[in-house]
Design an enzyme around this catalytic site. Structure first.
Site, PDB file in Angstrom:
ATOM      1  N   SER A   1       7.627  -0.715   2.452  1.00  0.00           N
ATOM      2  CA  SER A   1       6.910  -0.346   1.241  1.00  0.00           C
ATOM      3  C   SER A   1       7.859  -0.431   0.063  1.00  0.00           C
ATOM      4  O   SER A   1       9.081  -0.280   0.208  1.00  0.00           O
ATOM      5  CB  SER A   1       6.379   1.084   1.380  1.00  0.00           C
ATOM      6  OG  SER A   1       6.026   1.612   0.125  1.00  0.00           O
TER       7      SER A   1
ATOM      8  N   CYS B   1       0.127   3.925  -6.981  1.00  0.00           N
ATOM      9  CA  CYS B   1       1.174   4.962  -6.912  1.00  0.00           C
ATOM     10  C   CYS B   1       2.298   4.729  -7.919  1.00  0.00           C
ATOM     11  O   CYS B   1       2.727   3.605  -8.165  1.00  0.00           O
ATOM     12  CB  CYS B   1       1.713   5.053  -5.503  1.00  0.00           C
ATOM     13  SG  CYS B   1       0.450   5.526  -4.295  1.00  0.00           S
TER      14      CYS B   1
END
Length: 570
Positions: free
Chosen positions: A475, A199
């Site tokens: 995260s 990502c």
């Protein structure tokens, strides 16, 4: 470094002499000729699977590596390891299995390399736990090793602006508040992840792939060349040639993974504003290398290293922008101008760090010059205090200036799901300090990430007025005053397990403090209830992890079971 002529190849134990005729027969059964068997045996570790977008394209990279190994005189022997997508695992029971997968990956690599007496390793992976797990395996084995990542995903485009996965998670919060329509959320969903790769922001996967460059286990460009570019295949081939040279010269991971290498990794990490998960993974890799890296190292280096980049989620730039600006070598070159790195240490290709980073430094836009940083201190901070006696970690570069100091009432939840329900139902108010506990390495078990909660708060516009404190983790896509890795965790009797609804909590990032404003005599009267966890009853894997995991302040790595309490270096 040693000359390979000083000793036989490891693989000779499995292939040379009359007693190894059965072993050679089995190799012939796989189609290998005797002259191929005589080559160095190179393990090509491929974390391909068809679930994770960061791994979906690794077959092509692996084939490029294998071809180059063969051309350079080695015998490429491919084998797989698992890989978890933290994004897909986020917000439900599946996230409990993510961090334990790091230990499984390291163990799998050790088992395969030792059982088959491999002479070297090329480690091909992407994503959050795969890269540190591979590095831990390389350090443990101490045979010539090079890492090759699948590369970052390109950013998506949503109504004229660049977006990534973090905006999709935040969109859920906006939808719950009524500020985003369902059809808008669907359009964002269809736009934010346009193709393969890890990502697009400075999240955990990209942070760790960049830090592999800094440590010296991978070649320049490993962390930033986009997954879809042909240059990624060229890097794979160059890495294979590098590995074959390391085998010939016997350059091994422990020649590279020195304390200075880890200190440089921390410095670049905080200059980039990398994921707080690096505080787990760097400590765990260092432990495998026999290096005593601690949270104190991270805090000291962050206090003296400027923050030069603001990449998503802290800013609008993405990894592809960092690549065009010169990548990690440019960041390291800028830090060397300030004398903040160790230019004489060795890298995988045999050059020194100074020789690798001799090109231009900051571009002035994506990478600021050391004379004009975003801040004089790095992007990660370690906080200690009565709520976190052993320490906790916050991504300070992603915290709004108004939240660097904050005092508010505790809103206490014993699981992530309970906190998420409260956020989605609008029960969290400005000024609150959300406390999520029993989510640490042992208490979770598995130390889940809390991106779903932090992103929902951000999507509701509360990231500038609400803090979140947990013995779990975050995260790399998290932004806001989010403090994780609180140690000791609730399951180990930490003060976070004693917090009650309404207790005042004080967050002071500039001064590195996290305080529970409750008198010690009052805390002494409290007893922390232990929530029941059916996962411990149903999962042998989680039971083993919970039994052996160290604290978040020690990297959450599984402890070795040596009777004298010491693990010898490889």
């Amino acid at each position: 470094m040693r000359d390979v002529g000083e000793s036989k190849m490891r693989s000779s134990e499995a292939k040379e002499g009359p007693t190894r005729a059965p072993h050679r027969a089995l190799m012939r059964a796989s189609g290998y000729t005797r002259w191929e068997m005589d080559r160095p045996w190179i393990g090509v570790v491929n974390s391909y699977n068809s679930i994770v977008p960061g791994h979906r394209h690794l077959r092509e990279i692996t084939e490029a590596v294998k071809g180059a190994v063969y051309a350079a005189g080695g015998l490429p022997l491919e084998f797989p390891v698992i890989g978890v997508c933290d994004g897909i695992a986020m917000g439900h029971r599946g996230m409990k299995f993510s961090l334990p997968s790091r230990e499984v990956i390291a163990d799998s690599i050790e088992i395969m390399a030792q059982a088959h007496r491999l002479d070297g390793l090329i480690l091909i992976g992407s994503c959050d736990k795969v890269i540190p797990g591979m590095a831990m395996g390389a350090a443990r084995l101490n045979i010539p090793s090079v890492m090759v990542s699948g590369g970052p995903m390109e950013a998506g485009s949503f109504r004229g602006r660049k977006v990534d996965l973090s905006q999709a998670f935040e969109g859920v919060g906006s939808f719950s508040k009524g500020s985003m329509k369902e059809e808008d959320l669907e359009e964002l969903e269809n736009s934010c992840c346009p193709g393969v790769g890890s990502c697009a922001g400075m999240f955990t996967a990209n942070t760790m792939n960049c830090l592999m460059e800094v440590l010296g286990l991978s070649l320049p460009g490993n962390g930033t060349i986009p997954a879809v570019q042909s240059r990624r295949l060229m890097l794979a081939k160059e890495s294979a040639l590098c590995l074959m040279d390391m085998v010939r010269r016997s350059i091994r991971p422990l020649d590279i993974l020195t304390l200075e290498a880890f200190e440089d990794a921390v410095a670049v990490d905080v200059a980039l504003g990398g994921s707080t998960n690096s505080a787990l993974h760097l400590l765990a890799i260092a432990a495998e290398a026999g290096i005593g890296l601690t949270l104190e190292h991270l805090d000291r280096i962050s206090r003296s290293t400027p923050n030069l980049c603001r990449l998503s989620p802290a800013g609008s730039h993405h990894i592809e922008d960092l690549h065009l600006a010169g990548g990690i070598t440019a960041v390291m070159g800028e830090l060397m101008k300030g004398g903040l790195l160790h230019p004489q240490r060795i890298m995988a290709e045999g050059r020194t760090l100074g020789e690798r980073c001799s090109g231009p430094g900051a571009d002035g836009r994506v990478i600021r010059p050391i004379s004009n940083p975003y801040s004089s201190e790095g992007g990660l901070r370690v906080l200690k205090g009565s709520l976190a006696p052993m320490g906790s970690v916050v991504k300070s570069s992603a915290v709004d200036s108004s939240m660097l100091k904050h005092r508010g009432p505790a809103r206490v939840f014993d699981r992530e799901e309970a906190a998420m329900e409260a956020v989605m139902k609008g029960r969290i108010r400005e000024g609150d300090v959300v406390v999520i506990r029993w989510e640490g390495p042992k208490g979770g078990p598995g130390m889940r990430e809390m991106l779903q909660v932090t992103a929902a708060l951000a999507g509701q516009g509360l990231d500038k007025s609400v803090a979140l404190v947990t013995d779990g983790r975050f995260s790399g896509a998290t932004r806001g005053a989010s403090v994780g890795h609180v140690s000791p965790e609730a399951a180990e009797g930490g003060p976070i397990g004693l917090v009650e609804e309404g207790d005042l909590i004080e967050l002071d990032i500039p001064n590195g403090r996290l305080e529970l404003l409750v008198p010690p005599e009052e805390l002494a009267k409290r007893r922390a209830p232990r929530p029941g966890d059916q996962d411990l009853l149903s999962s042998p894997a989680l039971r083993r992890f919970a039994a052996l995991a160290s604290s978040g302040a020690q990297g959450a790595a599984m402890k070795d079971l040596w009777v004298n309490g010491e693990t010898p270096k490889p």
